[in-house]
Write a protein that holds these residues in place. Sequence first.
Motif, PDB file in Angstrom:
ATOM      1  N   ALA A 291       0.808  -1.222   0.000  1.00 13.00           N
ATOM      2  CA  ALA A 291       0.000   0.000   0.000  1.00 13.00           C
ATOM      3  C   ALA A 291       0.839   1.269   0.000  1.00 13.00           C
ATOM      4  O   ALA A 291       0.295   2.365  -0.170  1.00 13.00           O
ATOM      5  CB  ALA A 291      -0.931  -0.007   1.217  1.00 13.00           C
ATOM      6  N   VAL A 292       2.147   1.151   0.172  1.00 14.91           N
ATOM      7  CA  VAL A 292       2.982   2.338   0.394  1.00 14.91           C
ATOM      8  C   VAL A 292       2.923   3.320  -0.780  1.00 14.91           C
ATOM      9  O   VAL A 292       2.745   4.532  -0.585  1.00 14.91           O
ATOM     10  CB  VAL A 292       4.440   1.924   0.686  1.00 14.91           C
ATOM     11  CG1 VAL A 292       5.366   3.133   0.627  1.00 14.91           C
ATOM     12  CG2 VAL A 292       4.531   1.264   2.059  1.00 14.91           C
ATOM     13  N   ASP A 293       3.059   2.830  -2.003  1.00 19.45           N
ATOM     14  CA  ASP A 293       3.063   3.745  -3.152  1.00 19.45           C
ATOM     15  C   ASP A 293       1.732   4.483  -3.291  1.00 19.45           C
ATOM     16  O   ASP A 293       1.699   5.697  -3.537  1.00 19.45           O
ATOM     17  CB  ASP A 293       3.352   2.977  -4.445  1.00 19.45           C
ATOM     18  CG  ASP A 293       4.805   2.547  -4.551  1.00 19.45           C
ATOM     19  OD1 ASP A 293       5.643   3.111  -3.819  1.00 19.45           O
ATOM     20  OD2 ASP A 293       5.103   1.652  -5.357  1.00 19.45           O
ATOM     21  N   MET A 294       0.645   3.751  -3.117  1.00 18.15           N
ATOM     22  CA  MET A 294      -0.668   4.381  -3.243  1.00 18.15           C
ATOM     23  C   MET A 294      -0.910   5.372  -2.099  1.00 18.15           C
ATOM     24  O   MET A 294      -1.460   6.454  -2.304  1.00 18.15           O
ATOM     25  CB  MET A 294      -1.759   3.310  -3.271  1.00 18.15           C
ATOM     26  CG  MET A 294      -3.100   3.827  -3.789  1.00 18.15           C
ATOM     27  SD  MET A 294      -4.298   2.500  -4.109  1.00 18.15           S
ATOM     28  CE  MET A 294      -3.570   1.774  -5.570  1.00 18.15           C
ATOM     29  N   LEU A 295      -0.443   5.011  -0.894  1.00 17.74           N
ATOM     30  CA  LEU A 295      -0.575   5.933   0.235  1.00 17.74           C
ATOM     31  C   LEU A 295       0.208   7.216  -0.025  1.00 17.74           C
ATOM     32  O   LEU A 295      -0.258   8.323   0.269  1.00 17.74           O
ATOM     33  CB  LEU A 295      -0.067   5.270   1.518  1.00 17.74           C
ATOM     34  CG  LEU A 295      -1.016   4.328   2.238  1.00 17.74           C
ATOM     35  CD1 LEU A 295      -0.280   3.599   3.353  1.00 17.74           C
ATOM     36  CD2 LEU A 295      -2.216   5.095   2.812  1.00 17.74           C
ATOM     37  N   SER A 296       1.417   7.056  -0.571  1.00 11.00           N
ATOM     38  CA  SER A 296       2.244   8.221  -0.862  1.00 11.00           C
ATOM     39  C   SER A 296       1.507   9.182  -1.793  1.00 11.00           C
ATOM     40  O   SER A 296       1.489  10.400  -1.571  1.00 11.00           O
ATOM     41  CB  SER A 296       3.562   7.773  -1.493  1.00 11.00           C
ATOM     42  OG  SER A 296       4.340   8.888  -1.875  1.00 11.00           O
ATOM     43  N   TYR A 297       0.881   8.635  -2.829  1.00 15.59           N
ATOM     44  CA  TYR A 297       0.144   9.466  -3.784  1.00 15.59           C
ATOM     45  C   TYR A 297      -1.053  10.141  -3.117  1.00 15.59           C
ATOM     46  O   TYR A 297      -1.274  11.354  -3.266  1.00 15.59           O
ATOM     47  CB  TYR A 297      -0.316   8.613  -4.960  1.00 15.59           C
ATOM     48  CG  TYR A 297      -1.219   9.358  -5.921  1.00 15.59           C
ATOM     49  CD1 TYR A 297      -0.673  10.227  -6.861  1.00 15.59           C
ATOM     50  CD2 TYR A 297      -2.605   9.182  -5.874  1.00 15.59           C
ATOM     51  CE1 TYR A 297      -1.502  10.918  -7.745  1.00 15.59           C
ATOM     52  CE2 TYR A 297      -3.433   9.875  -6.748  1.00 15.59           C
ATOM     53  CZ  TYR A 297      -2.880  10.739  -7.683  1.00 15.59           C
ATOM     54  OH  TYR A 297      -3.686  11.421  -8.543  1.00 15.59           O
TER      55      TYR A 297
ATOM     56  N   GLN B  34      -9.746   3.297   3.688  1.00 14.92           N
ATOM     57  CA  GLN B  34     -10.990   2.684   3.231  1.00 14.92           C
ATOM     58  C   GLN B  34     -11.081   2.674   1.704  1.00 14.92           C
ATOM     59  O   GLN B  34     -11.559   1.726   1.096  1.00 14.92           O
ATOM     60  CB  GLN B  34     -12.205   3.434   3.812  1.00 14.92           C
ATOM     61  CG  GLN B  34     -12.396   3.264   5.304  1.00 14.92           C
ATOM     62  CD  GLN B  34     -12.563   1.803   5.711  1.00 14.92           C
ATOM     63  OE1 GLN B  34     -13.344   1.058   5.106  1.00 14.92           O
ATOM     64  NE2 GLN B  34     -11.816   1.378   6.721  1.00 14.92           N
ATOM     65  N   GLU B  35     -10.557   3.751   1.092  1.00 16.39           N
ATOM     66  CA  GLU B  35     -10.629   3.884  -0.362  1.00 16.39           C
ATOM     67  C   GLU B  35      -9.698   2.917  -1.079  1.00 16.39           C
ATOM     68  O   GLU B  35     -10.042   2.371  -2.131  1.00 16.39           O
ATOM     69  CB  GLU B  35     -10.298   5.332  -0.751  1.00 16.39           C
ATOM     70  CG  GLU B  35     -10.468   5.620  -2.228  1.00 16.39           C
ATOM     71  CD  GLU B  35     -10.269   7.089  -2.565  1.00 16.39           C
ATOM     72  OE1 GLU B  35     -10.117   7.405  -3.757  1.00 16.39           O
ATOM     73  OE2 GLU B  35     -10.259   7.922  -1.623  1.00 16.39           O
ATOM     74  N   ILE B  36      -8.504   2.695  -0.521  1.00 19.72           N
ATOM     75  CA  ILE B  36      -7.518   1.891  -1.254  1.00 19.72           C
ATOM     76  C   ILE B  36      -7.534   0.406  -0.880  1.00 19.72           C
ATOM     77  O   ILE B  36      -6.903  -0.405  -1.565  1.00 19.72           O
ATOM     78  CB  ILE B  36      -6.086   2.447  -1.051  1.00 19.72           C
ATOM     79  CG1 ILE B  36      -5.616   2.238   0.395  1.00 19.72           C
ATOM     80  CG2 ILE B  36      -6.012   3.899  -1.461  1.00 19.72           C
ATOM     81  CD1 ILE B  36      -4.155   2.621   0.612  1.00 19.72           C
ATOM     82  N   LYS B  37      -8.264   0.033   0.180  1.00 19.75           N
ATOM     83  CA  LYS B  37      -8.205  -1.364   0.623  1.00 19.75           C
ATOM     84  C   LYS B  37      -8.835  -2.329  -0.381  1.00 19.75           C
ATOM     85  O   LYS B  37      -8.594  -3.529  -0.339  1.00 19.75           O
ATOM     86  CB  LYS B  37      -8.839  -1.529   2.003  1.00 19.75           C
ATOM     87  CG  LYS B  37     -10.349  -1.395   2.050  1.00 19.75           C
ATOM     88  CD  LYS B  37     -10.833  -1.627   3.482  1.00 19.75           C
ATOM     89  CE  LYS B  37     -12.355  -1.591   3.555  1.00 19.75           C
ATOM     90  NZ  LYS B  37     -12.814  -1.833   4.942  1.00 19.75           N
ATOM     91  N   GLU B  38      -9.638  -1.787  -1.307  1.00 19.48           N
ATOM     92  CA  GLU B  38     -10.216  -2.635  -2.345  1.00 19.48           C
ATOM     93  C   GLU B  38      -9.175  -3.004  -3.408  1.00 19.48           C
ATOM     94  O   GLU B  38      -9.370  -3.952  -4.175  1.00 19.48           O
ATOM     95  CB  GLU B  38     -11.393  -1.916  -3.009  1.00 19.48           C
ATOM     96  CG  GLU B  38     -12.557  -1.625  -2.082  1.00 19.48           C
ATOM     97  CD  GLU B  38     -13.698  -0.919  -2.818  1.00 19.48           C
ATOM     98  OE1 GLU B  38     -13.757  -1.042  -4.060  1.00 19.48           O
ATOM     99  OE2 GLU B  38     -14.500  -0.256  -2.150  1.00 19.48           O
ATOM    100  N   PHE B  39      -8.098  -2.221  -3.454  1.00 22.48           N
ATOM    101  CA  PHE B  39      -7.112  -2.397  -4.512  1.00 22.48           C
ATOM    102  C   PHE B  39      -5.786  -2.998  -4.031  1.00 22.48           C
ATOM    103  O   PHE B  39      -4.998  -3.491  -4.841  1.00 22.48           O
ATOM    104  CB  PHE B  39      -6.820  -1.050  -5.181  1.00 22.48           C
ATOM    105  CG  PHE B  39      -8.055  -0.333  -5.631  1.00 22.48           C
ATOM    106  CD1 PHE B  39      -8.710  -0.707  -6.791  1.00 22.48           C
ATOM    107  CD2 PHE B  39      -8.581   0.707  -4.880  1.00 22.48           C
ATOM    108  CE1 PHE B  39      -9.856  -0.044  -7.216  1.00 22.48           C
ATOM    109  CE2 PHE B  39      -9.724   1.372  -5.287  1.00 22.48           C
ATOM    110  CZ  PHE B  39     -10.379   0.999  -6.458  1.00 22.48           C
ATOM    111  N   CYS B  40      -5.531  -2.942  -2.743  1.00 24.67           N
ATOM    112  CA  CYS B  40      -4.255  -3.462  -2.242  1.00 24.67           C
ATOM    113  C   CYS B  40      -4.382  -3.848  -0.779  1.00 24.67           C
ATOM    114  O   CYS B  40      -5.334  -3.459  -0.090  1.00 24.67           O
ATOM    115  CB  CYS B  40      -3.136  -2.424  -2.416  1.00 24.67           C
ATOM    116  SG  CYS B  40      -3.390  -0.894  -1.495  1.00 24.67           S
ATOM    117  N   ASN B  41      -3.417  -4.602  -0.305  1.00 23.63           N
ATOM    118  CA  ASN B  41      -3.360  -5.023   1.094  1.00 23.63           C
ATOM    119  C   ASN B  41      -2.916  -3.832   1.938  1.00 23.63           C
ATOM    120  O   ASN B  41      -1.816  -3.302   1.751  1.00 23.63           O
ATOM    121  CB  ASN B  41      -2.365  -6.178   1.228  1.00 23.63           C
ATOM    122  CG  ASN B  41      -2.292  -6.735   2.646  1.00 23.63           C
ATOM    123  OD1 ASN B  41      -2.882  -6.186   3.574  1.00 23.63           O
ATOM    124  ND2 ASN B  41      -1.563  -7.835   2.794  1.00 23.63           N
TER     125      ASN B  41
END
Length: 316
Positions: free
Chosen positions: A14-20, A86-93
Motif C-alpha cells: 500500500a505504500v506507493d498508493m498511500l504516498s500518492y 478505506q478507499e484503497i483497501k479494495e485495490f491493495c493489502n
Amino acid sequence: MKWIRFTLDTHTDAVDMLSYMLDEIGVEGIEIEDHVPLSEEDKKKMFVDILPDPEDNDGSAKVHFYMEPEQCNPEKVMLQVQDIFQEIKEFCNIGKGTVSLSETEDKDWINNWKTFFKPFRAAEDIVIKPTWEEYEKERDEDILIEIDPGIAFGTGSHETTKLCIQALDKYVKPGDSILDVGCGSGILSIAALKLGAGHATAIDIDKVAVQVAGENMAVNRIASSQYTLFDGDLITNPYLKVRAGTGHDIVVANILADVIIPLTGIIRPHLKQGGLYITSGIIDMKEAEVREALTKNGFEIVGVEHMKEWCCFVAK
C-alpha cells in the motif's frame, strides 16, 4: 519547535498508493520503515563493507509524516487518513490500516554529533581538534590538525583513519609528494603536509567532500600551492588518471576493501619506484582478499597494522 508525527501501520503493497493519496491532502513528504531486502543495485550504491542482517520481511510497513501543530487539525488529518485506507483497501493489502499520533521535537540532527567530537591524539605527536573546540598543546612538538568534516567522512577518530595517520607519521619525509585517494574531509592530506610533505593531490568521488577538504586546508593555513583537489573516480576515468599525476612518494587510500582491490590494479603508475602504498578501511574479514590483490599486482607488503577489527597495509 515541536511537530506532530503521524504513523500509519500498513503493508508494503500500500505504500506507493498511500504516498500518492497523502500528497493529495497536502502531505509534502513521508518516511517509510519496512523490511524489504536491499537490491544488488542498492548495495552497490552504499559505501559499507558489512550490511546489517536483514530482518524477515513480513510485509509490514510504517509510514510517517510530520505536520506543524499550528498548521493542521490532527483529528481532521486522522479522519482523512482513515478515509484513504478505506478507499484503497479494495485495490491493495493495507495491513493493519491504523494511524496514530505522537509529538516530536525539531532538532539540529546535522550538528548534534559535534557534542561528541572532542580533541584527541591520533598518533604519538599528532592531535586532531574540531574547529569549534578549544585546545592547549600538551607538548611543543605536537602537530595540531583542525577539522570540521561537515557531512564528509573523516573526523580522524575512526580506527581506519588513525591507522593511516600513524603510517603517514612513520613514513612521510620532507618534500614528499602524496596522492590521497578518497580524501573525505582532507584529514590525511593535511596530516601529510603538516608532517613535511611538499605537495598533496587529493581526490574523492564526492564533490561535497572535495569542497570540505578545501575548507579544512584553509583552516589549517595550508597554502593553495601545496595541494590539488579534484573530484571523480580514479579507477574508471582516464582523464582523472592523468590528472592524478605520476611519481608520488606515497599513495594513501582510506576507503573500503571492495574499492581498494580494483584500485590496487591501476595505482602502480602513480607511484615512483620504491614509493609506498598505504591502504586502510579494510575490515578483518577482507584482509586476505586485499593481501592477495597486493601480491597479485606486484606489491611487496612491508607492514600490516591492526586496530580493533580494522587493518592497514603498507606496501611498495
